[in-house]
Every structure is written in structure tokens, then in C-alpha cells.
Design a protein around this motif. Sequence first.
Motif, PDB file in Angstrom:
ATOM      1  N   PHE A   1      -1.989 -21.284  20.712  1.00  0.00           N
ATOM      2  CA  PHE A   1      -2.953 -21.916  19.809  1.00  0.00           C
ATOM      3  C   PHE A   1      -3.121 -21.093  18.536  1.00  0.00           C
ATOM      4  O   PHE A   1      -3.116 -21.634  17.423  1.00  0.00           O
ATOM      5  CB  PHE A   1      -4.294 -22.079  20.520  1.00  0.00           C
ATOM      6  CG  PHE A   1      -5.390 -22.574  19.627  1.00  0.00           C
ATOM      7  CD1 PHE A   1      -5.489 -23.922  19.332  1.00  0.00           C
ATOM      8  CD2 PHE A   1      -6.306 -21.703  19.074  1.00  0.00           C
ATOM      9  CE1 PHE A   1      -6.489 -24.394  18.497  1.00  0.00           C
ATOM     10  CE2 PHE A   1      -7.310 -22.156  18.246  1.00  0.00           C
ATOM     11  CZ  PHE A   1      -7.402 -23.514  17.949  1.00  0.00           C
TER      12      PHE A   1
ATOM     13  N   THR B   1       5.884 -23.272  22.774  1.00  0.00           N
ATOM     14  CA  THR B   1       5.127 -23.239  24.023  1.00  0.00           C
ATOM     15  C   THR B   1       6.055 -23.226  25.236  1.00  0.00           C
ATOM     16  O   THR B   1       5.738 -22.602  26.260  1.00  0.00           O
ATOM     17  CB  THR B   1       4.181 -24.447  24.112  1.00  0.00           C
ATOM     18  OG1 THR B   1       4.922 -25.657  23.882  1.00  0.00           O
ATOM     19  CG2 THR B   1       3.078 -24.345  23.083  1.00  0.00           C
TER      20      THR B   1
ATOM     21  N   LEU C   1      -0.825 -29.156  19.827  1.00  0.00           N
ATOM     22  CA  LEU C   1      -1.406 -28.176  18.908  1.00  0.00           C
ATOM     23  C   LEU C   1      -0.907 -28.395  17.482  1.00  0.00           C
ATOM     24  O   LEU C   1      -1.689 -28.319  16.522  1.00  0.00           O
ATOM     25  CB  LEU C   1      -1.072 -26.761  19.378  1.00  0.00           C
ATOM     26  CG  LEU C   1      -1.688 -26.325  20.716  1.00  0.00           C
ATOM     27  CD1 LEU C   1      -1.198 -24.933  21.098  1.00  0.00           C
ATOM     28  CD2 LEU C   1      -3.207 -26.342  20.633  1.00  0.00           C
TER      29      LEU C   1
END
Length: 671
Positions: free
Chosen positions: A191, A233, A246
Motif C-alpha cells: 500500500f 503484490t 491499490l
Amino acid sequence: MLPRVQLHVLILLVFSVVAVVALQRMRMPSSLGYLLVGALVGPHAFGLVPDVEHNRVLAEFGIVFLLFTIGLNFSLPQILAMRNLVFGLGTAQVGFTTIVVGVGAWLLGHAPETGFVIGAVVAQSSTTIISKQLIEQGEDQSRHGRLGVAMSVFQEITAVPFVVVIPVLGMASGSVAAPLGLALLKAGAAFVLVFLAGRWMLRPLFHEVAGRRSAELFTLTVLLVSLVAAAITQSLGLSMALGAFLAGMMLGETEFRHQIESTIRPIRDVLLGLFFVTIGMLLDVSALPEIWHLALAGAVAMLVAKAVLVFFIVHSAGVNRATAVRTGAVLAVGGEFGFALLAIALDSQVLASDVAQVVLMAVLFRMLIAPFLIRYNAAFASRLVRRPVLATNGVAHAGDAPPGQRGHVVICGYGRIGQNLARFLEVERIPFIALDMDPARVRDAHAAGMPVFYGDASERDILEAVGADHARLIVISHDDLGAARKVLQQVRASRWPVKVMVRTRDEAPLAELLELGATEVVAETVEASLMIAAHVLLMADVPTPRVLRRIRAAQANRYQHLHELYRSDEPALGEADQDPGQDRLHAVEVVAGSAALGQLLGALALGDCRLQALVRAGERMLHPSPGLKLEAGDTLVLFGTPDSLGKAEASLLARVASTEPESAPMREDTQ
């Protein structure tokens, strides 16, 4: 003979088109069509298309782009501003449903992680099905409709942690605390990384790309950003979908989000359809006779559990019983994101194959049954609360909708005229949203806090994204005639009850634009001439009320007198594109010996032309009497096409044998 891969693609396309058309005619979600296609052509039924790895890889991108578009609709500031609702009803519904259903599955003998996945799947609802059917029923602005849509949308946000947790459950061999904590730390790192990239890189990148005015480059950049975020990710051991979400959330803060969503939607829909096909391939149709009763019972249990839990959560928040019952019925429908969670659980080996078959079929039955709950939610509420409940709560006022999304003005083009319009609307406190294709202009306006977004207003998705279907007015303020035509075609094809005002450079396309559906067409050059005329009259000491009447009369007649212009044989600068066959004014002088001499105005054979004025001895008469006899030296001002003007002039000036005027009696002047 076609290669095997091409044959498989053709089979999927043929079956998909037929299934989606059939489902849409029955007003059922298209996702069910894809599921049925997968079940029929998959290895457990006809075996026309094998469940191969490359299909699964492509289908996973469908989940990636689904999460990416969800993130676009929920920027970080928006989530923080709505934290009471996100962390209130939405979180409560997802949390309690997951816990209650998960505990129930555990009591039935399933492993805790299996129960957790089943609970997470039951907690999901389909925003697409809910919103579409509520709109068809006229209940989208009712209280239970707004609650149902809001909670289903926020489920998609609160369900994102499942994307992180479920893969951990499949990897953990003992205690899940340490792997789960590590996964949450990785999610936090992802994030922060995407957040910083969004702040420092994404906005400048899209400004540069948008400045190139290339749709191809813009699409490539959207694909690159979403897939890079997904890869980040995935490299951290997390789901690709989390990174896409995100990235979408960061881009949701920018002025490009509407254009990005419009660009990615066709790709997302195709890949998401393939995803549902691959899910359908997992359904073992041959096992249906053995497990259909378990799947049907599971579907009913899911519906009842979800509806009851939503009722108690909503009712405990102070909502009356009838509305709470109707909200529960609306949210009982299964959701596409539930299939995404099932796919992640299967890939992570959290679910056994036999359990997965029952859950898949149960969710499928639930999606088939639940729309009837939405359609007859008022009848269910009437029976449960034991009093009559109206089918709808009436039409809500525009103020009930989120600001700027209903009863607002959409300005297409934020140039000089668009900005001036925005200032007047702002002073009058009329909400508006503006669209423009100039990234520098959009950047400056957006930075100043103006609701201006980058987007092509001629695309239907863009218009829908800014709420054009619920706007009070669309103003096409740019002078791109081709784009204006496309906007009008989109609005009228969609049958939106919205007025459309179009600005044009001159009055030439007025009739065409009105025919395409424009409510009003404002010609810039004509309005400028009206303004100049008003100032001239005022400076010539003409009373202000009379000036206003003159201007309003010209506007009310759609500038009829201003359309009647004298045209030169050689167009002046800036008039090279004028229509040579366009109606125009033309002066014809009556000379001695012509056929018109001595005739009454009312008896003239003018054909398709129209008499606009008569000039005699330097005096201009705008409304001469039909009984007025023509004299030598009179000038007739005619209006018509060049061809009709030529015929009329030839008839009027034809030579006669006698030059004496015919002695016709004078009629009384009617002026």
C-alpha cells in the motif's frame, strides 16, 4: 482444419454470444450465461474445450481488472470521508455474515478455513444485479434501494482483505497467526509503495500520456500500470488482485479516473467473462444428480442467513422493520466477487474439490433465486411485518442523491465558454461536472478544486460516469461539430430524460443538430451579433425594454432574420466552407418595362421565395401591404435558395410589350 486453440476460441465465442443474449432477454445477469457456457463446454459435460492452464491465466486477469475498476471508484479520501458507513454497516454485514456462516459450516464438520471461505463467499452481493433491477423497478432512490446499493458497493471494499487472508490459509501448516501477520505487513508495504508511486509518478505519467492525444497510448499505459501493480503484490507473495485494487484506488484520486475506467471496461468485461467460463468449467454436471439437493439447501441457507443478518444489522441502526426486511431481501443476492474468492481459495487449496462443487452450485442457485427476492421485496415485507408495504417509496428528490450526481449540469468542454458557464453556475450554487480533453487545462482546474475531469464526452461510459443520465442539462460548449453529433447520438440512443444545449460556431448546422435531439442550439456568431445589436440600439437611445423585446423576438424565432444574410459570389475569409445552396437574401430592383411593374405585391409570382422587405425612395418597409402597387425604382428584398431566387428574379424582370403599368385598382393598405 482449424488449429485446436482457434477452434476452442470459436466454440467459446459462439456459446457465449448465444447464452448472454438468452440471459439478457430473460433479464438475468450475463455472468450466469458465462457460467453455464463453462459448465456445458467444459471437461465435465460435452468436453468441447479443455480446462487448460492458459485459460486460467487469462481468467485471472479478469479478477485483476475487476479489482482495478473497483479501486477507481473508491479513492483514499473518499473512503476516509465515508468511514462511518464503510466501517459501520458495510463492515458489520461482511464480518457477522462471515463469522455466523463460517461457524455454521464448522459445526457441520468442515475445517475452520473452509468455513471461513464459505462465510466470505456468502457475505458478497452483486452490485450489478441489485442496481440494475432496482432501477428497472423504480426503487433505486427508495430508502431500501439506497441502503442495499451502498452496502453492496462497500462490501467490495471490505472484502479486499479476504484477498490477502485466503491464500495465507492455504499456505499455513500450523498456526496462521505468524503467516497472517507477515501477509498484513506485506500488504501494508504494498500500500505504501503504490501510494507513493501514485503521488509522485502516476499523475505526472498520465498528464504526459494524455498530452499526446493518443487513445492507443492511453490504453497501453492503463494496462501497464494495473499489471505492474499486480506484479508488485504478487512478488511479495500476495494476490495480484490486491495490487490492482491499490493502483485503481490511487488513480481514483486523479482527474483521469473516468477516462481510465471507460478505457479498461471492455478489456475487463471480456476477461471477466472468460473468468466466469473457467469457473463454470469447474462445475461437474455429472455430479449434479447426487449433490443438487445439498446445493439447493445450501443456496436457501445462504439466502436466509444473509437476509436475516442484514435485517438485524440495519434494524439495529434505527431503520424501520419494513425497510430493513426489504434491504435484507435486496442484499441476499449472490455476487460475482464471491466467485473470485472461490477461485482464489481453489488455487490456494483451501477448499476440497467435493466441497467446492457444492458451494459453486449453491452460489449459482442463489444467483438464480435471489433476483425474485428483489422483485417481490415489498410483498415479502408486507407478509413479515403484517401490514401493507408500497412497492416503491416514490421518486426521491434530486437532493437525495450524492452531490453532483443528480440534478447537476454536465459541461462538455472546459474552454473559454465552458469556464464562463462554470462561474455562473457556481455563483448560483448549481452543481456541475465538466469534461475536457486538454490535460493541462484539466490539471490546473482540478488543482483549483473545480469538478473538472479528463474524458471524451462522446463516449457513453464517460457520460454515465459523470451522471449524465441523471443530469438536468448537458451543455456542449466546444465547437467540435463531429463530437457534438456523437454526444447527441449517445444521449438520445440511451433515452436519457436530459436537456442538451449545443454551442456552434455559426447557424449553418442548426437544423441538423435539432433533428439529432438538441434541445437548444446557440450559434456563437449570431449571439455575438445580437449582443452588438443590443449595445448599438442602447447607445442609439432606444429604450431598454424595446431592445430586450427585439433581441428576445430574434431568439424566439431561432434567429430567422439573422439567418437571412446577403451572400457574396466569392466567400470571404473564414467562409470557405459555406453551403453554396444555402438560403440567402437577394435584392431585385423593379425597372421600367419589367413584368412586375404596376403589379400588386400580393399578386406577385415569387415561387418558393419569400418577400422580406420593400425599399422605396430610400425608405425600407419591413411589412409592406399586399395591396401596394410596384413602381419603377422599387427594390424587393427576397429570401430563398439561389435557384428559387434566380427564377423569381427572371419572372419579375421579364420584359413586356408595353411599358405602361396595368391599371389595377388600389386596395386599402392593411398596415
